[in-house]
Motif scaffolding. Structure first.
Motif, mmCIF file in Angstrom:
data_model
loop_
_atom_site.group_PDB
_atom_site.id
_atom_site.type_symbol
_atom_site.label_atom_id
_atom_site.label_comp_id
_atom_site.label_asym_id
_atom_site.label_seq_id
_atom_site.Cartn_x
_atom_site.Cartn_y
_atom_site.Cartn_z
ATOM 1 N N HIS A 139 0.852 -1.185 0.000
ATOM 2 C CA HIS A 139 0.000 0.000 0.000
ATOM 3 C C HIS A 139 0.881 1.226 0.000
ATOM 4 C CE1 HIS A 139 -3.552 2.451 1.157
ATOM 5 N NE2 HIS A 139 -4.236 1.405 0.697
ATOM 6 N N SER A 154 -4.986 -4.940 -1.486
ATOM 7 C CA SER A 154 -5.937 -4.061 -0.813
ATOM 8 C C SER A 154 -7.335 -4.086 -1.424
ATOM 9 C CB SER A 154 -5.412 -2.618 -0.791
ATOM 10 O OG SER A 154 -5.116 -2.171 -2.107
ATOM 11 N N TRP A 195 -4.029 -1.686 -6.311
ATOM 12 C CA TRP A 195 -4.038 -0.921 -5.059
ATOM 13 C C TRP A 195 -5.221 0.035 -5.051
ATOM 14 C CZ3 TRP A 195 -0.119 -1.568 -8.420
ATOM 15 C CH2 TRP A 195 1.060 -2.203 -7.971
ATOM 16 N N TYR A 203 -6.840 3.454 -2.437
ATOM 17 C CA TYR A 203 -6.622 4.275 -1.245
ATOM 18 C C TYR A 203 -7.447 5.548 -1.367
ATOM 19 C CZ TYR A 203 -4.145 7.425 1.994
ATOM 20 O OH TYR A 203 -3.822 8.318 2.989
#
Length: 452
Positions: A79, A95, A390, A392
């Motif tokens: 991450h 993730s 990924w 986020y």
């Protein structure tokens, strides 16, 4: 003509010989089961090491590790920030499939399968030092409940940003450090004497000495060179270290002296680690991994560009551009890994769990995203990923071979980069390749577990 037949006594010898061969093979495999040491720095950039192009900060011991082992140029963290990166590393899931994808509080449930629990079941003695972040005291997530025979360090991620803590944790016991007591103004006291990194290294080395006669797994998740954000703000210029050492006389801002000194201090301890393995005659039967949990930070008054911490890459910590997630990986295993080799094999943190299982001779779980890179380490045919993913805080990124798709905000269109031609992600070529963009959008969707 009668069929050929073996004498009766020879028929008895065949299964005995076969069994003897199996026992010899098993013994050889057991003898070659290596100790595993996984060292992870905190917020160390792709360009912060000499062997990755750093020209100013001195890292001779880590550079020597690369000369004696293999250096990965396309390795990715789990991450772009701390806690979810560690979660990915330990579970072997990226993730898109883990319960969290940002730095929110998370506690491992009881019975979680991790690389540590798997190695413990395989007969390894397991130990860890440093920053945990996946279980507060008196919860199911503490290391001693998650496969660790021994743990020394921080449990709460927030406390790990202080290099002179008032206490650390030995398993589930609080260990006070009275010389580090913070004064009423919450400023760093001149009486502080115990630098946490040095204590973590001491405990790691002691664990190795005590477990030298049995297979062991050591996770050393150091906090260097993370900024000191005690109480949510930078103190002591943000980069806290006992002395600036060889950088004391440099005409640099104090945070940059501190940043460089922290990395060189970590490098010193990597040299001590290798020396200890040689002293104990464990070097040839120990595999060392060295990496970083995410890209370089721009915190504590340190500036990424001062030392070119992200090298040729764009972005840094909290970005999903390469600078936020592509990290160093050096692996050394004397007699097994060809010295002074470099690989561009595309790999990521979620590959460590199956790699460790391969090393231990155990089967990894089915529900993981990782692929063991042990074949690459041993110069054997290597299976590769179709994609890496990924996410986020509304950002998403997916790598598929030479192509990298990045979404910087949930409402923004995908950007597309050809990493073979443009490692710095300077040229968005999404308009030139609409079919690739459409395909990668579908792959991003398929990479995520549906949730509320």
């Amino acid at each position: 003509m009668l069929p050929f037949t073996y004498p009766r006594r020879f028929l008895f010898f065949i299964p005995c010989a076969f069994l003897f061969t199996l026992l010899l093979t098993a013994s050889a495999d057991a003898a070659e089961t290596p100790n595993i040491i996984y060292v992870m720095a905190d917020d160390l950039g792709y360009g912060d090491l000499g062997c990755y192009g750093q020209k100013v900060i001195q890292t001779p011991n880590i550079d020597q590790l690369a000369k004696e082992g293999m250096r990965f140029t396309s390795h990715y963290s789990g991450h772009t920030v701390c806690r979810p990166s560690r979660l990915v590393l330990l579970t072997g899931q990226h993730s898109g499939h883990t319960p969290i994808s940002q730095n929110e509080q998370y506690v491992f449930p009881a019975g979680t399968t991790t690389v540590t629990t798997l190695l413990k079941e395989a007969g390894y003695t397991t130990g860890g030092v440093g920053k945990w972040a996946l279980g507060l005291p008196e919860t199911s997530g503490v290391p001693s409940q998650q496969g660790f025979d021994y743990w020394f360090g921080y449990l709460d991620q927030g406390n790990a940003h202080n290099y002179y803590p008032e206490y650390l944790w030995k398993n589930e016991q609080k260990v006070g450090l009275p010389g580090n007591k913070i004064g009423p103004q919450k400023r760093v006291s001149v009486n502080r004497k115990i630098y946490s990194h040095d204590l973590l290294s001491r405990e790691a080395f002691q664990f190795i000495r005590l477990k030298a006669n049995q297979p062991f797994f050591l996770q050393a998740h150091y906090t260097i060179p993370h900024a000191n954000n005690e109480g949510g703000r930078a103190v002591n210029d943000g980069m806290e270290v006992p002395e600036y050492g060889i950088y004391a006389d440099r005409d640099w801002p104090a945070p940059e002296k501190g940043f460089a000194a922290m990395i060189t201090r970590l490098d010193r301890d990597m040299g001590s680690l290798v020396s200890l393995l040689k002293e104990l005659k464990l070097e040839n039967n120990t595999i060392i991994f060295f990496t970083s949990d995410n890209g370089p930070h721009q915190e504590g008054n340190h500036k990424v560009e001062f030392f070119n911490s992200n090298g040729p890459l764009r972005g840094y910590k909290r970005d999903l551009y390469e600078g936020g997630i592509r990290v160093p990986l050096i692996v050394k295993w004397p007699g097994k890994i060809q010295p002074d080799t470099t690989t561009d094999h595309i790999s990521a943190f979620w590959d460590f769990l199956p790699t460790a299982c391969d090393l231990a001779g155990v089967k990894p779980p089915q529900n993981i995203d990782g692929i063991s890179y042990l074949p690459e380490l041993l110069a054997k045919p290597q299976r590769t990923h179709e994609t890496l993913f990924w996410k986020y805080r509304g950002k998403e990124a997916l790598r598929a071979g030479q192509w990298k798709a990045v979404r910087v905000k949930s409402e923004k269109p995908l950007e597309l980069y050809d990493l073979e031609a443009d490692i710095g992600e300077d040229h968005n070529v999404a308009e030139q390749h609409p079919q690739i963009v459409t395909h990668m959008q579908q792959q991003i969707k398929e990479s995520q577990t549906a949730s509320d």
